[in-house]
Design a protein around this motif. Sequence first.
Motif, PDB file in Angstrom:
ATOM      1  N   THR A 104      17.897  65.746   8.037  1.00  0.00           N
ATOM      2  CA  THR A 104      19.123  66.080   8.760  1.00  0.00           C
ATOM      3  C   THR A 104      19.665  64.807   9.394  1.00  0.00           C
ATOM      4  OG1 THR A 104      18.319  68.293   9.225  1.00  0.00           O
ATOM      5  CG2 THR A 104      20.091  67.483  10.614  1.00  0.00           C
ATOM      6  N   LEU A 105      20.933  64.535   9.147  1.00  0.00           N
ATOM      7  CA  LEU A 105      21.547  63.341   9.722  1.00  0.00           C
ATOM      8  C   LEU A 105      22.330  63.675  10.992  1.00  0.00           C
ATOM      9  CD1 LEU A 105      22.276  60.311   9.475  1.00  0.00           C
ATOM     10  CD2 LEU A 105      24.301  61.027   8.196  1.00  0.00           C
ATOM     11  N   ILE A 113      24.151  68.610   8.711  1.00  0.00           N
ATOM     12  CA  ILE A 113      24.328  67.999   7.387  1.00  0.00           C
ATOM     13  C   ILE A 113      23.202  67.007   7.148  1.00  0.00           C
ATOM     14  CG2 ILE A 113      25.933  66.204   8.210  1.00  0.00           C
ATOM     15  CD1 ILE A 113      27.352  66.558   5.407  1.00  0.00           C
ATOM     16  N   GLY A 114      22.757  66.945   5.901  1.00  0.00           N
ATOM     17  CA  GLY A 114      21.657  66.060   5.539  1.00  0.00           C
ATOM     18  C   GLY A 114      22.158  64.720   5.035  1.00  0.00           C
ATOM     19  N   GLU A 115      21.221  63.871   4.677  1.00  0.00           N
ATOM     20  CA  GLU A 115      21.543  62.532   4.169  1.00  0.00           C
ATOM     21  C   GLU A 115      20.675  62.267   2.945  1.00  0.00           C
ATOM     22  OE1 GLU A 115      20.155  59.213   6.537  1.00  0.00           O
ATOM     23  OE2 GLU A 115      22.038  58.162   6.208  1.00  0.00           O
ATOM     24  N   LEU A 161      27.756  58.441   7.595  1.00  0.00           N
ATOM     25  CA  LEU A 161      28.499  59.705   7.577  1.00  0.00           C
ATOM     26  C   LEU A 161      29.977  59.382   7.442  1.00  0.00           C
ATOM     27  CD1 LEU A 161      28.855  62.790   8.058  1.00  0.00           C
ATOM     28  CD2 LEU A 161      28.875  62.285  10.507  1.00  0.00           C
ATOM     29  N   LEU A 162      30.594  59.984   6.440  1.00  0.00           N
ATOM     30  CA  LEU A 162      32.025  59.771   6.215  1.00  0.00           C
ATOM     31  C   LEU A 162      32.737  61.107   6.375  1.00  0.00           C
ATOM     32  CD1 LEU A 162      34.296  57.853   5.266  1.00  0.00           C
ATOM     33  CD2 LEU A 162      33.654  58.383   2.905  1.00  0.00           C
TER      34      LEU A 162
END
Length: 246
Positions: free
Chosen positions: A3-4, A27-29, A168-169
Amino acid sequence: MNTLLELSGVSVSFDGFRAINNLSFQIGEPELRAIIGPNGAGKTTFMDIITGKTRPDAGRVIFGEKSVSLLKMSESQIARSGIGRKFQKPTVFEAQTVRENLAMALSNPRGPFDVLIYRKTPTGAARIEEIADEIGLSDHLTRRSGELSHGQKQWLEIGMLLAQDPRLLLVDEPAAGMTPAEREHTTDLLKRAAQTRAVVVVEHDMEFVRRLDCKVTVLHEGSVLAEGSLDHVTKNKDVIDVYLGR
Ligand SMILES: Nc1ncnc2c1ncn2[C@@H]1O[C@H](COP(=O)(O)OP(=O)(O)OP(=O)(O)O)[C@@H](O)[C@H]1O
Ligand SMILES: [Mg+2]
């Protein structure tokens, strides 16, 4: 997948109106995530909270393996810690060439300094070629950015964000005003970008979301109404009632 970013119990009101209501989101990475939902659902406000532009009244916003709270950071600290955001309107420097715009983005995360120094270094030049290739503007490096089509300007701006290598974008309604061919190119670009980072895309265009081929979060009245594959959420009765059936 780690998880980011994690939001939990986040709420924000504007003049007594709850734009975000006890929202939880992860959200993950790497991961590509689409966010859909009716006008006023809170999609842009959600991005404003992550980037520090809007401060929530309650809740937590935690980023990275060190679980830092974004709520304690300024907008520029958040940007420097690896969160890039693309607004709807492209904000490229129209008088500069595509190459100069990319060089500026590479040279300094926050401003157009050291441009001339940076672009003359071999690694900088190679990186510019690489990003231009990634965004499909290799043949346009010497063109003035003001001459680009709307879609090309959007890609350049995405390239300028990628130059800063964000973890993260956040991208708000990229398809607006694009031709079908430009939209297709944009989905490819975002999917590629999301192979090595987290990318959140807010978009109303269902064809576009389908092509992203990723997990979808449906926002409604500031909360998550449904989450899952596009097929899964579009079969959800609540989603049909508040969004698709309009
Ligand atoms: N700074 C603000 N001050 C007052 N109200 C705001 C502010 N920002 C957002 N709102 C309100 O919060 C609600 C959510 O707005 P938001 O822009 O996040 O929706 P959205 O899901 O992005 O909608 P759209 O699909 O139209 O872009 C709306 O009712 C909006 O009017
Ligand atoms: Mg919006």
